[in-house]
Design a protein around this motif. Sequence first.
Motif, short mmCIF file in Angstrom:
data_model
loop_
_atom_site.label_atom_id
_atom_site.label_comp_id
_atom_site.label_asym_id
_atom_site.label_seq_id
_atom_site.Cartn_x
_atom_site.Cartn_y
_atom_site.Cartn_z
N LEU A 125 0.83 -1.21 0.00
CA LEU A 125 0.00 0.00 0.00
C LEU A 125 0.86 1.25 0.00
N GLN A 126 1.89 1.27 0.83
CA GLN A 126 2.79 2.42 0.89
C GLN A 126 3.49 2.66 -0.45
N ALA A 127 3.78 1.58 -1.16
CA ALA A 127 4.44 1.70 -2.47
C ALA A 127 3.55 2.42 -3.48
N LEU A 128 2.27 2.50 -3.20
CA LEU A 128 1.36 3.23 -4.09
C LEU A 128 1.34 4.72 -3.78
N GLY A 129 2.19 5.15 -2.83
CA GLY A 129 2.34 6.57 -2.53
C GLY A 129 1.35 7.13 -1.52
N VAL A 130 0.72 6.26 -0.76
CA VAL A 130 -0.23 6.72 0.25
C VAL A 130 0.29 6.36 1.63
N GLN A 131 -0.24 7.04 2.63
CA GLN A 131 0.04 6.67 4.01
C GLN A 131 -0.73 5.39 4.30
N ALA A 132 -0.06 4.39 4.82
CA ALA A 132 -0.72 3.13 5.14
C ALA A 132 -0.10 2.55 6.41
N LYS A 133 -0.97 2.05 7.26
CA LYS A 133 -0.48 1.47 8.51
C LYS A 133 -1.40 0.34 8.95
N ALA A 134 -0.78 -0.76 9.38
CA ALA A 134 -1.50 -1.90 9.94
C ALA A 134 -1.63 -1.72 11.45
N TYR A 135 -2.79 -2.05 11.96
CA TYR A 135 -3.05 -2.06 13.39
C TYR A 135 -3.46 -3.48 13.76
N ILE A 136 -2.72 -4.09 14.66
CA ILE A 136 -2.97 -5.47 15.02
C ILE A 136 -3.96 -5.50 16.18
N ALA A 137 -5.13 -6.09 15.90
CA ALA A 137 -6.18 -6.15 16.92
C ALA A 137 -7.24 -7.16 16.51
N ASP A 138 -7.88 -7.72 17.50
CA ASP A 138 -9.03 -8.60 17.29
C ASP A 138 -10.24 -7.69 17.12
N ALA A 139 -10.84 -7.70 15.94
CA ALA A 139 -11.97 -6.80 15.64
C ALA A 139 -13.17 -7.05 16.54
N SER A 140 -13.24 -8.22 17.14
CA SER A 140 -14.38 -8.51 18.02
C SER A 140 -14.17 -8.00 19.44
N ASP A 141 -13.02 -7.39 19.69
CA ASP A 141 -12.70 -6.83 21.01
C ASP A 141 -13.11 -5.35 21.04
N TYR A 142 -14.16 -5.05 21.79
CA TYR A 142 -14.71 -3.70 21.83
C TYR A 142 -13.68 -2.66 22.25
N GLU A 143 -12.98 -2.92 23.34
CA GLU A 143 -11.99 -1.95 23.84
C GLU A 143 -10.87 -1.73 22.82
N ALA A 144 -10.46 -2.78 22.13
CA ALA A 144 -9.43 -2.64 21.10
C ALA A 144 -9.94 -1.76 19.96
N ALA A 145 -11.20 -1.93 19.57
CA ALA A 145 -11.77 -1.11 18.50
C ALA A 145 -11.77 0.37 18.88
N ILE A 146 -12.15 0.67 20.09
CA ILE A 146 -12.15 2.06 20.57
C ILE A 146 -10.73 2.61 20.54
N ARG A 147 -9.78 1.83 21.04
CA ARG A 147 -8.37 2.26 21.08
C ARG A 147 -7.82 2.46 19.66
N ILE A 148 -8.06 1.52 18.77
CA ILE A 148 -7.53 1.60 17.41
C ILE A 148 -8.14 2.79 16.68
N ALA A 149 -9.44 2.99 16.80
CA ALA A 149 -10.08 4.13 16.13
C ALA A 149 -9.48 5.45 16.61
N ALA A 150 -9.24 5.56 17.90
CA ALA A 150 -8.63 6.79 18.43
C ALA A 150 -7.21 6.97 17.90
N GLN A 151 -6.46 5.89 17.80
CA GLN A 151 -5.10 5.97 17.24
C GLN A 151 -5.13 6.39 15.78
N VAL A 152 -6.03 5.80 15.01
CA VAL A 152 -6.14 6.16 13.59
C VAL A 152 -6.53 7.63 13.45
N GLN A 153 -7.49 8.07 14.22
CA GLN A 153 -7.91 9.47 14.17
C GLN A 153 -6.73 10.39 14.49
N ALA A 154 -5.96 10.05 15.50
CA ALA A 154 -4.82 10.88 15.89
C ALA A 154 -3.71 10.85 14.85
#
Length: 143
Positions: free
Chosen positions: A42-71
């Motif tokens: 993805l980065q090779a296509l010239g865009v900002q791209a980042k993987a976040y490792i988390a279990d999507a079924s984990d509510y607290e992880a989703a809240i944390r990841i969304a806040a990180q992505v927003q920031a």
Amino acid sequence: MITGAGRGIGLAIALCFAKEGCNIAFTDIEDSEQVRATEAELQALGVQAKAYIADASDYEAAIRIAAQVQAEFGAIDILVNNAGITRDGLLLRMNELQWDDVLRVNLKSAFNYTHAVVPFMVRARKGSIISLSSIVGIAGNPA
């Protein structure tokens, strides 16, 4: 932001968005060589791209990841709820744990990430949420 985009359909979606110039934040449940290769592709296509490792079924992880992505990205304009698992088979052979896993990942993860990003989208007064489903949701599988 795309859940479950380290490979498969999620990766294809991420590549389509990246080719259109979209920055890509994506989640995957495991930190693997494939996930790192996806991030690099993805980065090779010239865009900002980042993987976040988390279990999507984990509510607290989703809240944390969304806040990180927003920031880190400054905004979440689009959420693609793609994370999902398959436990296809005859109902008679499916056990309760398999059923619970499918509901937890395929349904709860969509709630988790939608719930996590909506406050950012409301504040920005814009945003789109795309939730995917399998054709099995319409046509069903043999019982």
